[in-house]
Design an enzyme around this catalytic site. Structure first.
Site, PDB file in Angstrom:
ATOM      1  N   ASP A 110      48.084 -66.369   9.099  1.00 55.08           N
ATOM      2  CA  ASP A 110      48.942 -66.673  10.241  1.00 55.08           C
ATOM      3  C   ASP A 110      48.551 -66.000  11.555  1.00 55.08           C
ATOM      4  O   ASP A 110      48.523 -66.628  12.591  1.00 55.08           O
ATOM      5  CB  ASP A 110      50.412 -66.343   9.894  1.00 55.08           C
ATOM      6  CG  ASP A 110      50.596 -65.003   9.189  1.00 55.08           C
ATOM      7  OD1 ASP A 110      49.587 -64.311   8.944  1.00 55.08           O
ATOM      8  OD2 ASP A 110      51.742 -64.649   8.855  1.00 55.08           O
ATOM      9  N   GLU A 355      38.294 -60.861  -4.706  1.00 57.08           N
ATOM     10  CA  GLU A 355      37.697 -60.468  -3.427  1.00 57.08           C
ATOM     11  C   GLU A 355      37.319 -59.001  -3.581  1.00 57.08           C
ATOM     12  O   GLU A 355      37.872 -58.112  -2.937  1.00 57.08           O
ATOM     13  CB  GLU A 355      38.701 -60.655  -2.278  1.00 57.08           C
ATOM     14  CG  GLU A 355      38.102 -60.453  -0.888  1.00 57.08           C
ATOM     15  CD  GLU A 355      39.160 -60.468   0.231  1.00 57.08           C
ATOM     16  OE1 GLU A 355      40.353 -60.484  -0.079  1.00 57.08           O
ATOM     17  OE2 GLU A 355      38.753 -60.458   1.402  1.00 57.08           O
ATOM     18  N   HIS A 380      38.890 -66.742  -2.245  1.00 58.44           N
ATOM     19  CA  HIS A 380      37.618 -66.008  -2.312  1.00 58.44           C
ATOM     20  C   HIS A 380      36.863 -66.167  -3.639  1.00 58.44           C
ATOM     21  O   HIS A 380      35.767 -66.684  -3.669  1.00 58.44           O
ATOM     22  CB  HIS A 380      37.781 -64.517  -1.995  1.00 58.44           C
ATOM     23  CG  HIS A 380      38.201 -64.268  -0.592  1.00 58.44           C
ATOM     24  ND1 HIS A 380      37.390 -64.544   0.470  1.00 58.44           N
ATOM     25  CD2 HIS A 380      39.365 -63.793  -0.083  1.00 58.44           C
ATOM     26  CE1 HIS A 380      38.030 -64.241   1.601  1.00 58.44           C
ATOM     27  NE2 HIS A 380      39.236 -63.805   1.281  1.00 58.44           N
ATOM     28  N   ASP A 437      39.308 -67.761   6.722  1.00 54.92           N
ATOM     29  CA  ASP A 437      40.115 -66.576   6.428  1.00 54.92           C
ATOM     30  C   ASP A 437      40.834 -66.022   7.671  1.00 54.92           C
ATOM     31  O   ASP A 437      42.005 -66.323   7.881  1.00 54.92           O
ATOM     32  CB  ASP A 437      39.237 -65.504   5.767  1.00 54.92           C
ATOM     33  CG  ASP A 437      40.040 -64.527   4.919  1.00 54.92           C
ATOM     34  OD1 ASP A 437      41.233 -64.764   4.714  1.00 54.92           O
ATOM     35  OD2 ASP A 437      39.466 -63.511   4.439  1.00 54.92           O
TER      36      ASP A 437
END
Ligand SMILES: *[C@@H]1O[C@H](CO)[C@@H](O)[C@H](O)[C@H]1NC(C)=O
Ligand SMILES: *[C@@H]1O[C@H](CO)[C@@H](O)[C@H](O)[C@H]1NC(C)=O
Ligand SMILES: *[C@@H]1O[C@H](CO)[C@@H](O)[C@H](O)[C@H]1NC(C)=O
Ligand SMILES: *[C@@H]1O[C@H](CO)[C@@H](O)[C@H](O)[C@H]1NC(C)=O
Ligand SMILES: *[C@@H]1O[C@H](CO)[C@@H](O)[C@H](O)[C@H]1NC(C)=O
Ligand SMILES: [Zn+2]
Length: 506
Positions: A110, A355, A380, A437
């Site tokens: 966001d 990740e 990921h 990302d």
């Protein structure tokens, strides 16, 4: 490069016949060799797509552009993205990828959609903006109608409007504000961020820095609209946004609840789609920091189930965020994460997992656990190659891996994108999508920088127009959209794709 659908069959037949012949003759049979090579190239992402003549012409051009990239003395995917960015951005390959309709961006956070430039030059120039500086030289911001209460471990608040009015030249101040809001830098990134610990610390500081700006209601709305615009300009037509849905505040300090925040996302998405009919929309994956305790997570899951029921159009599901190595594992939270299943309530999961390069730790089991909790996708999946069983499950169930090459490089899991494990996944046609990302944190924009790294770095010489086409199609097929919505989105995408191909194949 164009691969025909029937080639795998030819290859399979030859594997039986030619193999026997080569045994008889003693020397490798060239047609056997050819069949094996074709088999391999049919296995890669997009390897079985049947291409039109125009697509094949565009592919020839792409291959030429890729060779030009490979001949550069500094091969961009081998460099840290901060150093490679200007090389990438000035390449004809990048311009073409930018024009390409890329489908959806399925792994975006966001508060890292919009570049620091906009935050510094637009948002901090608005009235009633206060700033203080922490002992670690990180900035904090707050909009307030009156002088705010002092923040612990921060300098006294300064009203930026007054501060700037006293300055002859505000360039240095504006630059230091920008620097506080992103981890991108013109300095040597390897020297500045020597380890994962250091880079993650700066990364988290930058989020704390922008927090007070983006959670101010008027900015929150504009920020999201601006974020959608940036992806739209990059020819992305759909977004799945991982959102913390924090309390949003007004100038008088009053705050709104999560439902308000989600509803605001919904309203602005609708407005944006109405103004841009070739943009398909956006959905929200509600996220909670993995550092929380069981009590807080339980409350969050309860709320997620309510939001899923009340806002089925915009709400896609749930995820945990924050550095995996430092947070709690999915298994630690197993009882809480089982709540929806126990109650027979549907709450799709979209877990970040793998990740990490800490093989064999409890966190490293997140990949398998994400699958056991029926995750819809894997964020990921950097560690997936070390888990053959999890990898098989992901493939069999069509649980796509969200590959974010620049993020993994900047956060120091891999230095040279050519060595990223997703290169293997791509060569096997594993279900995957490309995403960015936290583009604003990494100084990238939309999806094109990551598509460049994927196409030139991960794919190397083998990737072709079919790879790009498949990646775009995947981003719709593996989205949270219903099958009917997927068909609509695909036909919208297909029209844009055909236009792109006809305008760029010559
Ligand atoms: C900031 O951007 C908004 C649009 O999002 C615009 O209306 C406004 O004029 C800009 N303000 C400044 C100070 O640049
Ligand atoms: C303001 O300062 C910057 C950096 O110190 C400098 O490059 C720029 O020329 C200055 N601008 C003016 C109008 O003096
Ligand atoms: C969980 O965390 C919250 C917020 O940090 C705290 O108020 C609460 O006491 C914690 N609960 C438990 C059981 O530790
Ligand atoms: C995962 O899906 C399986 C098969 O549909 C189901 O039996 C199981 O309860 C689900 N588990 C969770 C944690 O949702
Ligand atoms: C993965 O799946 C393939 C084919 O379905 C099978 O041959 C192989 O044994 C499996 N490997 C693991 C580690 O489960
Ligand atoms: Zn992420």
């Amino acid at each position: 490069m164009a691969v025909q659908l029937q080639r795998p069959l030819v290859a399979a037949a030859c594997l039986l016949l030619c193999g026997v012949m080569s045994g008889v003759l003693g020397a490798p049979d060239p047609s056997y060799r050819e069949a094996l090579m074709q088999l391999e190239s049919s296995m890669q992402t997009g390897g079985r797509l049947v291409l039109s003549p125009a697509e094949r012409r565009l592919d020839q051009r792409l291959q030429q552009l890729k060779e030009a990239e490979m001949k550069k003395p500094d091969f961009p995917p081998a460099l840290h993205f901060f150093k490679a960015r200007s090389l990438i951005r000035s390449s004809p390959m990048y311009s073409l990828l930018q024009k390409m309709p890329k489908g959806g961006a399925l792994h975006i956070h966001d508060f890292s959609m919009v570049d620091a430039e906009w935050l510094a030059m637009n948002v901090t120039y608005r009235p009633n903006c206060y700033m203080c500086v922490t002992g670690e030289q990180s900035m904090r911001f707050l909009f307030s109608s009156s002088s705010p209460k002092p923040l612990p471990l921060c300098s006294p608040w300064m009203q930026l409007e007054h501060l700037r009015a006293k300055m002859v030249n505000t360039t240095d101040l504006d630059n230091s504000i920008k620097a506080s809001l992103t981890i991108f830098t013109d300095q040597d990134p390897e020297a500045l961020y020597p380890s994962q610990d250091v880079v993650w610390k700066r990364f988290e500081q930058a989020f704390m820095s922008l927090w007070g700006l983006v959670t101010y209601a008027p900015v929150f709305r504009d920020y999201y609209y601006q974020g959608l615009s940036q992806f739209y300009k990059d020819n992305v037509m759909y977004l799945e946004l991982r959102a913390l849905l924090p309390q949003i505040y007004e100038l008088d300090g009053s705050t709104h609840d999560r439902a308000w925040t989600l509803k605001t996302y919904q309203e602005i998405t609708r407005q944006f789609v109405a103004e841009h009919p070739d943009f398909f929309g956006a959905r929200i994956i509600f996220t909670v920091h993995r550092g929380v305790n069981t009590t807080l997570l339980t409350a969050a899951i309860e709320e997620a189930m309510r939001l899923q029921k009340d806002f089925p159009e915009i709400m896609a599901g749930f995820d945990l965020v924050g550095r995996e190595d430092a947070g709690r594992s999915l298994w630690y939270f197993r009882d809480v994460l089982s709540l929806p299943a126990k109650r027979g309530v549907s709450l799709p999961f979209f877990f970040h997992a793998g990740e990490t390069d800490l093989e064999g730790t409890e966190v490293d089991q997140n990949l398998l656990d994400a699958l056991l909790f029926n995750t819809s996708r894997i964020g990921h999946g950097f560690a997936l190659l070390r888990h053959p069983v999890a990898k098989n499950l992901s493939r069999k169930r069509g649980v796509a891996v969200e590959v974010c090459p620049i993020s993994n490089q900047v956060l120091k899991l891999v230095a040279d994108v050519r060595n990223h494990p997703a290169a293997v996944l791509m060569s096997e046609g594993h279900p995957l999508v490309i995403s960015s990302d936290d583009p604003a944190m990494f100084g990238s924009s939309g999806l094109s920088d990551d598509f460049y790294e994927a196409f030139v770095g991960l794919g190397g010489k083998s990737s072709h127009i079919g790879t790009l086409k498949q990646l775009a199609v995947n981003s719709i097929r593996y989205s949270s959209l219903s099958p009917e919505q997927q068909e609509k989105a695909l036909s919208l995408w297909q029209r844009r794709w055909d236009k792109f191909v006809s305008e760029n194949s010559f």
